[in-house]
Write a protein that holds these residues in place. Structure first.
Motif, PDB file in Angstrom:
ATOM      1  N   ALA A  10      39.559  43.233  53.792  1.00  0.00           N
ATOM      2  CA  ALA A  10      38.182  43.599  54.102  1.00  0.00           C
ATOM      3  C   ALA A  10      37.211  43.053  53.062  1.00  0.00           C
ATOM      4  CB  ALA A  10      38.068  45.119  54.175  1.00  0.00           C
ATOM      5  N   VAL A  11      37.758  42.412  52.020  1.00  0.00           N
ATOM      6  CA  VAL A  11      36.929  41.867  50.936  1.00  0.00           C
ATOM      7  C   VAL A  11      37.352  40.421  50.664  1.00  0.00           C
ATOM      8  CG1 VAL A  11      36.532  44.100  49.838  1.00  0.00           C
ATOM      9  CG2 VAL A  11      38.524  42.743  49.181  1.00  0.00           C
ATOM     10  N   ASP A  12      36.464  39.680  49.990  1.00  0.00           N
ATOM     11  CA  ASP A  12      36.841  38.317  49.582  1.00  0.00           C
ATOM     12  C   ASP A  12      37.527  38.363  48.220  1.00  0.00           C
ATOM     13  OD1 ASP A  12      34.835  38.641  47.710  1.00  0.00           O
ATOM     14  OD2 ASP A  12      33.435  37.297  48.703  1.00  0.00           O
ATOM     15  N   LEU A  13      38.020  37.218  47.770  1.00  0.00           N
ATOM     16  CA  LEU A  13      38.790  37.163  46.524  1.00  0.00           C
ATOM     17  C   LEU A  13      37.956  37.593  45.318  1.00  0.00           C
ATOM     18  CD1 LEU A  13      41.380  36.464  45.039  1.00  0.00           C
ATOM     19  CD2 LEU A  13      40.660  34.072  45.009  1.00  0.00           C
ATOM     20  N   VAL A  14      36.702  37.191  45.262  1.00  0.00           N
ATOM     21  CA  VAL A  14      35.841  37.545  44.122  1.00  0.00           C
ATOM     22  C   VAL A  14      35.659  39.064  44.049  1.00  0.00           C
ATOM     23  CG1 VAL A  14      33.523  37.332  43.154  1.00  0.00           C
ATOM     24  CG2 VAL A  14      34.668  35.323  44.114  1.00  0.00           C
ATOM     25  N   THR A  15      35.423  39.687  45.192  1.00  0.00           N
ATOM     26  CA  THR A  15      35.254  41.140  45.218  1.00  0.00           C
ATOM     27  C   THR A  15      36.546  41.838  44.821  1.00  0.00           C
ATOM     28  OG1 THR A  15      33.594  40.913  46.954  1.00  0.00           O
ATOM     29  CG2 THR A  15      34.576  43.097  46.677  1.00  0.00           C
ATOM     30  N   LEU A  16      37.683  41.339  45.315  1.00  0.00           N
ATOM     31  CA  LEU A  16      38.971  41.936  44.939  1.00  0.00           C
ATOM     32  C   LEU A  16      39.191  41.823  43.432  1.00  0.00           C
ATOM     33  CD1 LEU A  16      41.591  43.309  45.848  1.00  0.00           C
ATOM     34  CD2 LEU A  16      42.588  41.008  46.030  1.00  0.00           C
ATOM     35  N   LYS A  17      38.866  40.664  42.865  1.00  0.00           N
ATOM     36  CA  LYS A  17      38.997  40.507  41.406  1.00  0.00           C
ATOM     37  C   LYS A  17      38.156  41.539  40.674  1.00  0.00           C
ATOM     38  CE  LYS A  17      39.947  35.559  41.064  1.00  0.00           C
ATOM     39  NZ  LYS A  17      39.484  34.276  40.512  1.00  0.00           N
ATOM     40  N   ASP A  18      36.915  41.738  41.128  1.00  0.00           N
ATOM     41  CA  ASP A  18      36.025  42.716  40.488  1.00  0.00           C
ATOM     42  C   ASP A  18      36.577  44.137  40.604  1.00  0.00           C
ATOM     43  OD1 ASP A  18      34.292  40.686  39.786  1.00  0.00           O
ATOM     44  OD2 ASP A  18      32.893  41.080  41.427  1.00  0.00           O
ATOM     45  N   LEU A  19      37.057  44.484  41.790  1.00  0.00           N
ATOM     46  CA  LEU A  19      37.592  45.836  42.007  1.00  0.00           C
ATOM     47  C   LEU A  19      38.808  46.096  41.120  1.00  0.00           C
ATOM     48  CD1 LEU A  19      37.330  46.012  45.901  1.00  0.00           C
ATOM     49  CD2 LEU A  19      35.970  47.319  44.251  1.00  0.00           C
ATOM     50  N   LEU A  20      39.690  45.101  41.032  1.00  0.00           N
ATOM     51  CA  LEU A  20      40.892  45.290  40.209  1.00  0.00           C
ATOM     52  C   LEU A  20      40.555  45.239  38.718  1.00  0.00           C
ATOM     53  CD1 LEU A  20      43.524  43.328  42.307  1.00  0.00           C
ATOM     54  CD2 LEU A  20      43.435  45.795  41.905  1.00  0.00           C
ATOM     55  N   ALA A  21      39.565  44.459  38.336  1.00  0.00           N
ATOM     56  CA  ALA A  21      39.148  44.449  36.927  1.00  0.00           C
ATOM     57  C   ALA A  21      38.594  45.815  36.526  1.00  0.00           C
ATOM     58  CB  ALA A  21      38.110  43.357  36.696  1.00  0.00           C
ATOM     59  N   LYS A  22      37.808  46.426  37.410  1.00  0.00           N
ATOM     60  CA  LYS A  22      37.287  47.776  37.134  1.00  0.00           C
ATOM     61  C   LYS A  22      38.427  48.779  37.031  1.00  0.00           C
ATOM     62  CE  LYS A  22      32.773  47.180  39.227  1.00  0.00           C
ATOM     63  NZ  LYS A  22      31.880  47.521  40.341  1.00  0.00           N
ATOM     64  N   LYS A  23      39.392  48.669  37.929  1.00  0.00           N
ATOM     65  CA  LYS A  23      40.541  49.583  37.871  1.00  0.00           C
ATOM     66  C   LYS A  23      41.312  49.358  36.572  1.00  0.00           C
ATOM     67  CE  LYS A  23      41.466  52.188  40.400  1.00  0.00           C
ATOM     68  NZ  LYS A  23      41.097  53.642  40.339  1.00  0.00           N
ATOM     69  N   GLY A  24      41.427  48.097  36.159  1.00  0.00           N
ATOM     70  CA  GLY A  24      42.095  47.798  34.905  1.00  0.00           C
ATOM     71  C   GLY A  24      41.376  48.425  33.708  1.00  0.00           C
ATOM     72  N   GLU A  25      40.040  48.402  33.732  1.00  0.00           N
ATOM     73  CA  GLU A  25      39.281  49.043  32.647  1.00  0.00           C
ATOM     74  C   GLU A  25      39.561  50.537  32.615  1.00  0.00           C
ATOM     75  OE1 GLU A  25      35.165  48.041  33.084  1.00  0.00           O
ATOM     76  OE2 GLU A  25      35.573  45.889  32.954  1.00  0.00           O
ATOM     77  N   GLU A  26      39.615  51.159  33.793  1.00  0.00           N
ATOM     78  CA  GLU A  26      39.915  52.598  33.857  1.00  0.00           C
ATOM     79  C   GLU A  26      41.293  52.899  33.288  1.00  0.00           C
ATOM     80  OE1 GLU A  26      37.697  53.069  38.154  1.00  0.00           O
ATOM     81  OE2 GLU A  26      39.583  54.108  37.836  1.00  0.00           O
ATOM     82  N   LEU A  27      42.249  52.022  33.607  1.00  0.00           N
ATOM     83  CA  LEU A  27      43.638  52.236  33.184  1.00  0.00           C
ATOM     84  C   LEU A  27      43.919  51.690  31.781  1.00  0.00           C
ATOM     85  CD1 LEU A  27      45.379  51.134  36.505  1.00  0.00           C
ATOM     86  CD2 LEU A  27      45.166  53.474  35.651  1.00  0.00           C
ATOM     87  N   LYS A  28      42.919  50.998  31.211  1.00  0.00           N
ATOM     88  CA  LYS A  28      43.098  50.313  29.915  1.00  0.00           C
ATOM     89  C   LYS A  28      44.220  49.275  30.006  1.00  0.00           C
ATOM     90  CE  LYS A  28      41.107  54.080  27.256  1.00  0.00           C
ATOM     91  NZ  LYS A  28      39.855  53.875  27.886  1.00  0.00           N
ATOM     92  N   MET A  29      44.176  48.519  31.135  1.00  0.00           N
ATOM     93  CA  MET A  29      45.150  47.466  31.412  1.00  0.00           C
ATOM     94  C   MET A  29      44.377  46.174  31.693  1.00  0.00           C
ATOM     95  SD  MET A  29      48.040  49.401  31.882  1.00  0.00           S
ATOM     96  CE  MET A  29      49.164  48.269  32.627  1.00  0.00           C
ATOM     97  N   ARG A  30      45.063  45.054  31.620  1.00  0.00           N
ATOM     98  CA  ARG A  30      44.477  43.793  32.052  1.00  0.00           C
ATOM     99  C   ARG A  30      45.043  43.476  33.436  1.00  0.00           C
ATOM    100  NH1 ARG A  30      43.360  38.170  29.174  1.00  0.00           N
ATOM    101  NH2 ARG A  30      43.059  36.962  31.051  1.00  0.00           N
ATOM    102  N   ILE A  31      44.164  43.290  34.397  1.00  0.00           N
ATOM    103  CA  ILE A  31      44.575  42.945  35.752  1.00  0.00           C
ATOM    104  C   ILE A  31      43.892  41.645  36.138  1.00  0.00           C
ATOM    105  CG2 ILE A  31      44.689  43.641  38.182  1.00  0.00           C
ATOM    106  CD1 ILE A  31      44.527  46.551  37.272  1.00  0.00           C
ATOM    107  N   ASP A  32      44.693  40.628  36.418  1.00  0.00           N
ATOM    108  CA  ASP A  32      44.176  39.315  36.825  1.00  0.00           C
ATOM    109  C   ASP A  32      44.626  39.007  38.244  1.00  0.00           C
ATOM    110  OD1 ASP A  32      42.933  38.535  34.338  1.00  0.00           O
ATOM    111  OD2 ASP A  32      44.945  38.325  33.531  1.00  0.00           O
TER     112      ASP A  32
END
Length: 99
Positions: free
Chosen positions: A64-86
Motif C-alpha cells: 500500500a506504500v512505495d519503497l521510500v515510504t516503507l523506508k521511512d516507516l521502518l526507520a521510524k520503527k528502528g528509532e523507537e526500537l533503538k535499532m538500525r533498519i535498512d
C-alpha cells in the motif's frame, strides 16, 4: 531460496535489522510490513553476542506504500526500537554485492 528466484522480479526488497537484542523486534518489524501490505518471503535472524541481526526478503507487489515510504516507516520503527533498519530494492542489493 529457489522459491524466491521463481517469482517475477521487480518487487522484492531486502531488509536488514541490527541492534541490541530485546523482546518484540520481529513482531514490531513484521507489524509495519503487514500493516502496509508487504509480504515476508524469507526471514533469518540470529543473536551474535548481545547484537540482534535479522535479514528479511519481502515482496512489495501488493504494498500500500512505495519503497521510500516503507523506508521511512521502518526507520521510524528502528528509532523507537533503538535499532538500525535498512531497506534496499533487490536490484540495488544485488548490484552492491556483485564482485
Amino acid at each position: 531460496m529457489n522459491r524466491l528466484k521463481a517469482l517475477p522480479g521487480g518487487n522484492r526488497v531486502v531488509i536488514t535489522v541490527i541492534g541490541p537484542d530485546r523482546v518484540g523486534i520481529i513482531a514490531a518489524v513484521a507489524t509495519v510490513l503487514a500493516d502496509n501490505g508487504v509480504n515476508i518471503l524469507d526471514i533469518s535472524q540470529t543473536v551474535m553476542q548481545e547484537f540482534f541481526v535479522m535479514v528479511l526478503v519481502a515482496d512489495m507487489a501488493q504494498a500500500a506504500v512505495d519503497l521510500v515510504t516503507l523506508k521511512d516507516l521502518l526507520a521510524k520503527k528502528g528509532e523507537e526500537l533503538k535499532m538500525r533498519i535498512d531497506v534496499q530494492h533487490e536490484d540495488i542489493f544485488n548490484f552492491m554485492h556483485r564482485i
